[in-house]
Design a protein around this motif. Structure first.
Motif, PDB file in Angstrom:
ATOM      1  N   GLY A 128      70.070  -1.369  31.373  1.00 54.75           N
ATOM      2  CA  GLY A 128      70.829  -0.414  30.569  1.00 54.75           C
ATOM      3  C   GLY A 128      69.897   0.537  29.843  1.00 54.75           C
ATOM      4  N   LEU A 129      68.798  -0.029  29.299  1.00 51.18           N
ATOM      5  CA  LEU A 129      67.844   0.791  28.554  1.00 51.18           C
ATOM      6  C   LEU A 129      67.069   1.718  29.489  1.00 51.18           C
ATOM      7  CD1 LEU A 129      66.431  -1.759  25.945  1.00 51.18           C
ATOM      8  CD2 LEU A 129      67.863   0.232  25.499  1.00 51.18           C
ATOM      9  N   ILE A 130      66.772   1.233  30.718  1.00 59.20           N
ATOM     10  CA  ILE A 130      66.028   2.059  31.672  1.00 59.20           C
ATOM     11  C   ILE A 130      66.884   3.246  32.107  1.00 59.20           C
ATOM     12  CG2 ILE A 130      65.105   2.130  34.033  1.00 59.20           C
ATOM     13  CD1 ILE A 130      64.143  -0.739  33.617  1.00 59.20           C
ATOM     14  N   THR A 131      68.172   2.987  32.337  1.00 58.59           N
ATOM     15  CA  THR A 131      69.027   4.060  32.859  1.00 58.59           C
ATOM     16  C   THR A 131      69.278   5.142  31.813  1.00 58.59           C
ATOM     17  OG1 THR A 131      70.960   2.767  32.265  1.00 58.59           O
ATOM     18  CG2 THR A 131      70.235   2.658  34.560  1.00 58.59           C
ATOM     19  N   PHE A 132      69.128   4.799  30.517  1.00 57.10           N
ATOM     20  CA  PHE A 132      69.408   5.792  29.474  1.00 57.10           C
ATOM     21  C   PHE A 132      68.508   7.025  29.581  1.00 57.10           C
ATOM     22  CE2 PHE A 132      68.834   6.896  24.792  1.00 57.10           C
ATOM     23  CZ  PHE A 132      69.845   7.840  24.823  1.00 57.10           C
ATOM     24  N   PRO A 133      67.164   6.858  29.566  1.00 59.03           N
ATOM     25  CA  PRO A 133      66.317   8.058  29.719  1.00 59.03           C
ATOM     26  C   PRO A 133      66.497   8.752  31.069  1.00 59.03           C
ATOM     27  CG  PRO A 133      64.978   6.050  29.671  1.00 59.03           C
ATOM     28  CD  PRO A 133      66.357   5.661  29.332  1.00 59.03           C
ATOM     29  N   LEU A 134      66.801   7.980  32.115  1.00 57.92           N
ATOM     30  CA  LEU A 134      67.021   8.589  33.435  1.00 57.92           C
ATOM     31  C   LEU A 134      68.211   9.532  33.397  1.00 57.92           C
ATOM     32  CD1 LEU A 134      66.354   5.693  35.973  1.00 57.92           C
ATOM     33  CD2 LEU A 134      65.051   7.803  35.666  1.00 57.92           C
ATOM     34  N   GLN A 135      69.273   9.068  32.702  1.00 58.76           N
ATOM     35  CA  GLN A 135      70.474   9.902  32.602  1.00 58.76           C
ATOM     36  C   GLN A 135      70.192  11.177  31.841  1.00 58.76           C
ATOM     37  OE1 GLN A 135      74.121   7.933  31.204  1.00 58.76           O
ATOM     38  NE2 GLN A 135      72.907   6.104  31.571  1.00 58.76           N
ATOM     39  N   MET A 136      69.391  11.025  30.751  1.00 61.70           N
ATOM     40  CA  MET A 136      69.019  12.194  29.952  1.00 61.70           C
ATOM     41  C   MET A 136      68.317  13.212  30.852  1.00 61.70           C
ATOM     42  SD  MET A 136      69.532  11.585  26.511  1.00 61.70           S
ATOM     43  CE  MET A 136      68.156  11.992  25.464  1.00 61.70           C
ATOM     44  N   LEU A 137      67.436  12.657  31.696  1.00 54.66           N
ATOM     45  CA  LEU A 137      66.670  13.496  32.611  1.00 54.66           C
ATOM     46  C   LEU A 137      67.598  14.229  33.573  1.00 54.66           C
ATOM     47  CD1 LEU A 137      63.502  13.734  32.918  1.00 54.66           C
ATOM     48  CD2 LEU A 137      63.780  12.353  34.967  1.00 54.66           C
ATOM     49  N   PHE A 138      68.520  13.452  34.184  1.00 55.51           N
ATOM     50  CA  PHE A 138      69.415  14.034  35.183  1.00 55.51           C
ATOM     51  C   PHE A 138      70.381  15.043  34.558  1.00 55.51           C
ATOM     52  CE2 PHE A 138      68.349  10.310  37.913  1.00 55.51           C
ATOM     53  CZ  PHE A 138      67.913  11.042  39.015  1.00 55.51           C
ATOM     54  N   SER A 139      70.811  14.768  33.341  1.00 55.08           N
ATOM     55  CA  SER A 139      71.773  15.663  32.708  1.00 55.08           C
ATOM     56  C   SER A 139      71.121  17.003  32.374  1.00 55.08           C
ATOM     57  CB  SER A 139      72.345  15.013  31.446  1.00 55.08           C
ATOM     58  OG  SER A 139      71.315  14.747  30.539  1.00 55.08           O
TER      59      SER A 139
END
Lengths: 114, 149
Positions: free
Chosen positions: B136-147
């Motif tokens: 969950g924590l790993i996907t958070f910055p990834l989502q920020m990146l993708f958004s």
């Protein structure tokens, strides 16, 4: 033992910061699949509930009113374990845990088809 | 001097003092010897009464029935259910459901005294909770990146 301080910190974060205004973690499941997870909206619901706005909390995620009692039940059983060992074993029995799990999964399915 | 005694309703005699020593005498054991008009009990005959073995109550050391290791085994391992529910709801990944399934196996395994199995189920529940939170924590910055893209 660590649960209570963590809970207080988390609750105060959700009290002071409105998840609609700040970059709170977004749901990975929702962005990947387009389906809502059982917890989607629970951060906003938490903020609303901590400010006494029950109807807004219900609007964001009504499941918070199911999850809160479940979490409180398990946590109470944990801290009162020495005093009420039977209550602990009943709460942590297979039936109770699986029913809680099924409630979560049922909500997961229902919110995406209704 | 010879004595007669009655032990378990059986009259025994004539017996010497040496022979009496070997018998299970008590203070109320009936006894007779030449010279007495009637049967009496041993406590009235000092030279025989002194033969009665004093029951020495030895102090029996308390046996520790369970070692500290067994005590640990007797306590049902944690189910981590609070964390399993939180990880299911907050990490938005289906991994929390696996944690709940392992969580549900702890108590029934403990009940049938499968302590090792209960401990393993408890550890697996914890493992999946941690996995769920970490992902969950790993996907958070990834989502920020993708958004942002």
């Amino acid at each position: 033992m660590v649960t209570l301080p963590v809970a207080i910190i988390v609750l105060s974060i959700y009290f002071y910061f409105d998840p609609t205004q700040y970059p709170f973690p977004k749901c990975a499941f929702l962005s990947l699949t387009g389906w809502e997870c059982p917890g989607c909206g629970i951060q906003r619901a938490m903020h609303a509930l901590l400010h006494g706005n029950i109807s807004l909390a219900w609007y964001y995620n009504p499941f918070i009113f199911v999850v809160m009692p479940i979490l409180i039940m398990f946590y109470t059983a944990e801290i009162l374990r020495e005093k009420y060992p039977r209550f602990y074993m009943i709460v942590n029995s297979r039936v109770v845990i699986l029913v809680c799990g099924l409630i979560i999964i049922a909500w997961w399915v229902i919110r995406n088809i209704v | 001097m010879k004595y007669w005694v009655i032990i378990d309703d059986v009259r025994k005699g004539p017996l010497s003092l040496e022979q009496l020593k070997e018998l299970p005498l008590t203070e109320s054991t009936p006894i007779w010897y030449a010279g007495l008009e009637e049967w009496t009990t041993i406590d009235k005959v000092p030279e025989v009464a002194s033969l009665i073995k004093k029951v020495v109550v030895e102090e029996v050391p308390v046996i520790k029935l369970s070692s500290s290791n067994d005590m640990d085994k007797e306590k049902c391992p944690p189910t981590y259910m609070v964390w399993a529910v939180l990880s299911t709801l907050c990490c938005c990944l289906p991994l929390g459901v696996v944690a709940i399934v392992f969580s549900s196996q702890v108590a029934p395994k403990f009940r049938i005294k499968d302590y090792e199995g209960a401990r393993k189920a408890s550890e697996r529940a914890a493992l999946w909770v941690i996995l769920s939170f970490v992902l969950g924590l790993i996907t958070f910055p990834l989502q920020m990146l993708f958004s942002m893209i």
